[in-house]
Enzyme design. Structure first.
Site, short mmCIF file in Angstrom:
data_model
loop_
_atom_site.label_atom_id
_atom_site.label_comp_id
_atom_site.label_asym_id
_atom_site.label_seq_id
_atom_site.Cartn_x
_atom_site.Cartn_y
_atom_site.Cartn_z
N ARG A 41 10.02 -66.76 7.69
CA ARG A 41 10.17 -65.34 8.00
C ARG A 41 9.14 -64.47 7.27
O ARG A 41 8.68 -63.45 7.80
CB ARG A 41 11.60 -64.92 7.64
CG ARG A 41 11.96 -63.52 8.07
CD ARG A 41 13.46 -63.28 7.99
NE ARG A 41 13.79 -61.89 8.29
CZ ARG A 41 14.43 -61.08 7.45
NH1 ARG A 41 14.83 -61.52 6.27
NH2 ARG A 41 14.69 -59.83 7.80
N HIS A 62 6.90 -61.45 8.86
CA HIS A 62 6.87 -60.08 8.36
C HIS A 62 5.47 -59.68 7.89
O HIS A 62 5.04 -58.55 8.08
CB HIS A 62 7.87 -59.91 7.20
CG HIS A 62 9.28 -59.73 7.66
ND1 HIS A 62 10.14 -58.81 7.10
CD2 HIS A 62 9.98 -60.34 8.64
CE1 HIS A 62 11.32 -58.88 7.73
NE2 HIS A 62 11.25 -59.80 8.65
N SER A 99 0.17 -58.30 2.79
CA SER A 99 0.68 -56.99 2.34
C SER A 99 2.17 -57.04 2.03
O SER A 99 2.66 -56.25 1.22
CB SER A 99 0.39 -55.91 3.39
OG SER A 99 0.92 -56.29 4.65
N ASN A 106 13.64 -55.59 3.57
CA ASN A 106 13.25 -56.38 2.40
C ASN A 106 14.45 -56.98 1.70
O ASN A 106 14.36 -58.00 1.06
CB ASN A 106 12.52 -55.51 1.38
CG ASN A 106 13.50 -54.70 0.54
OD1 ASN A 106 14.70 -54.83 0.67
ND2 ASN A 106 12.99 -53.88 -0.31
N HIS A 150 14.76 -68.29 15.02
CA HIS A 150 16.16 -68.07 14.62
C HIS A 150 17.02 -69.32 14.80
O HIS A 150 18.23 -69.25 14.68
CB HIS A 150 16.75 -66.88 15.38
CG HIS A 150 16.16 -65.57 14.94
ND1 HIS A 150 16.34 -64.40 15.63
CD2 HIS A 150 15.39 -65.24 13.85
CE1 HIS A 150 15.71 -63.41 14.99
NE2 HIS A 150 15.13 -63.90 13.93
#
Ligand code: HEM
Ligand SMILES: *[C@@H]1O[C@H](CO)[C@@H](O)[C@H](O)[C@H]1NC(C)=O
Ligand SMILES: *[C@@H]1O[C@H](CO)[C@@H](O)[C@H](O)[C@H]1NC(C)=O
Ligand SMILES: *[C@@H]1O[C@H](CO)[C@@H](O)[C@H](O)[C@H]1NC(C)=O
Ligand SMILES: CC(=O)N[C@H]1CO[C@H](CO)[C@@H](O)[C@@H]1O
Length: 328
Positions: free
Chosen positions: A66, A70, A80, A98, A196
């Site tokens: 994940r 992101h 980043s 987050n 998922h």
């Protein structure tokens, strides 16, 4: 340029050269085996370290996959997502999604191992891409070669997360737009949502569907009513702590069961259910559900490589961070 005779055609040629160079220094600039000469053991160091982590804690594979998603969706795959907030700046980490991101310490410690072997050579963005690949392949998922050479960005802005990362209640229109903005099409959307098949979600990612969908104490009609009963047993209204397996029973194994769930209207998020609202994504869901994921592994590998090219920094853009949580 010596053959340039007229000023205009000269400028034109230069423009073409500049365009080509800047194009090369973008997504196309990534290369297989990029660290072959500069840090020959980079990929094996990362693979061994990831293997150590996943064999001890298999549930970490999901958050490590994940993280790459992101990273790539906010700005581009530029590390980043890993930057800490500073006195003057709230970073991506400070955005609400987050709260559920995990694995930063794993990335930081793998990066430290790589730094020891080859200081200042391998970017955090590449570490994230490789760790995601290695994590997936270690839990029976596909393996793919990762084109490398990403550079690390110096910017991380909390509010950009809300603008570029799809929320769990995103509809198909929003999903299409947000994926297209990263160079990803509807097939990629269906394929990558298959991520998922592993991991867990906090209740608050979907409790709206169970209790008060439109503000009239109702439920989401696109969610299987029998599944609603089960989910209500796990998640009370307002629960922000409990974790639910997204692919119950095999949430630690990378398989095609996600598509069977979505086809049975048991996708956990509205964004999962939304795959049934577009003919192409719907067809893909049913194809994988009815053929035991005949092409899912190969498709996932391809779409991950594609996602990994999203707005990367290459050449002399950005930097190679020493520590993933801080700019140099
Ligand atoms: C299509 C848009 C997507 C949305 C709206 C979405 C949303 C979410 C949400 C809300 C969670 C639960 C987080 C939590 O509460 O702990 C989650 C978990 C997860 N997502 Fe997605 N996601 C999307 C696409 C993806 C993609 C493309 C990947 C990877 C290829 C991915 C991989 C994961 C994984 C592995 C988890 C489990 C994390 C864990 O166990 O800690 N997701 N996602
Ligand atoms: C970065 O911030 C996180 C919390 O957001 C914290 O746990 C971590 O210790 C920080 N990293 C460093 C190296 O200070
Ligand atoms: C999808 O969601 C967006 C953003 O919330 C909204 O503006 C749009 O009207 C929705 N589209 C449909 C078809 O529901
Ligand atoms: C459902 O949402 C509506 C509108 O937000 C609110 O007025 C109502 O109290 C909620 N009902 C329940 C049972 O939480
Ligand atoms: C680790 C971290 O940065 N957590 C932040 C996540 O977002 C919430 C709310 O946006 C902050 O309060 C946390 O500090």
């Amino acid at each position: 340029m010596a053959t340039c005779q007229k000023l205009l055609s000269c400028l034109f040629l230069q423009l073409i050269v500049i365009l080509m160079v800047s194009n090369l220094s973008n997504a196309q600039g990534l290369k297989l085996g990029y660290y072959h000469k500069t840090c020959p053991n980079a990929e094996s160091i990362i693979q061994k370290a990831t293997y150590r982590v996943i064999s001890r804690a298999p549930t970490l594979a999901a958050p490590l996959l994940r993280l790459h998603f992101h990273d790539c969706f906010v700005r581009g795959c530029d590390g980043s997502v890993l930057l800490n907030s500073t006195k003057n700046n709230l970073a991506e980490k400070a955005a609400v999604p987050n709260l559920s991101l995990r694995g930063f310490n794993v990335i930081d410690s793998i990066k430290a191992e790589v730094e020891e072997a080859c200081p200042g050579v391998v970017s955090c963005a590449d570490v994230v891409a490789l760790v995601a690949r290695d994590s997936v392949s270690m839990i029976h998922g596909p393996y793919w070669e990762v084109p490398l050479g990403r550079r690390d960005g110096r910017v991380s802005i909390m509010n950009q997360v809300f603008a570029e990362l799809p929320a769990p209640l995103a509809n198909i229109t929003t999903l299409r737009q947000m994926f297209a903005a990263k160079g990803l099409n509807m097939k990629d959307l269906a394929v990558l949502s298959g991520g998922h098949t592993i991991g867990t979600s906090h209740c608050n990612g979907f409790t709206n569907r169970l209790y008060n969908f439109t503000g009239r104490g109702d439920t989401d009609p696109t969610l299987d009513p029998n599944y609603i009963v089960k989910l209500r047993q796990k998640c009370k209204p307002g629960d922000t702590k409990t974790l639910v397996e997204m692919d119950p029973g095999s949430f630690k194994t990378f398989d095609e069961a996600y598509f069977t769930l979505v086809a049975k209207r048991r996708g956990l998020f509205q964004s999962d259910a939304a795959l049934l609202d577009d003919p192409e994504t719907k067809a893909y869901v049913f194809l994988q559900a009815t053929t035991h994921g005949s092409t899912f592994a190969k498709d996932f590998a391809e779409s991950m490589v594609k996602m990994g090219r999203a707005r990367v920094l290459t050449g002399n853009q950005g930097e190679i961070r020493k520590h993933c949580a801080f700019v140099n």
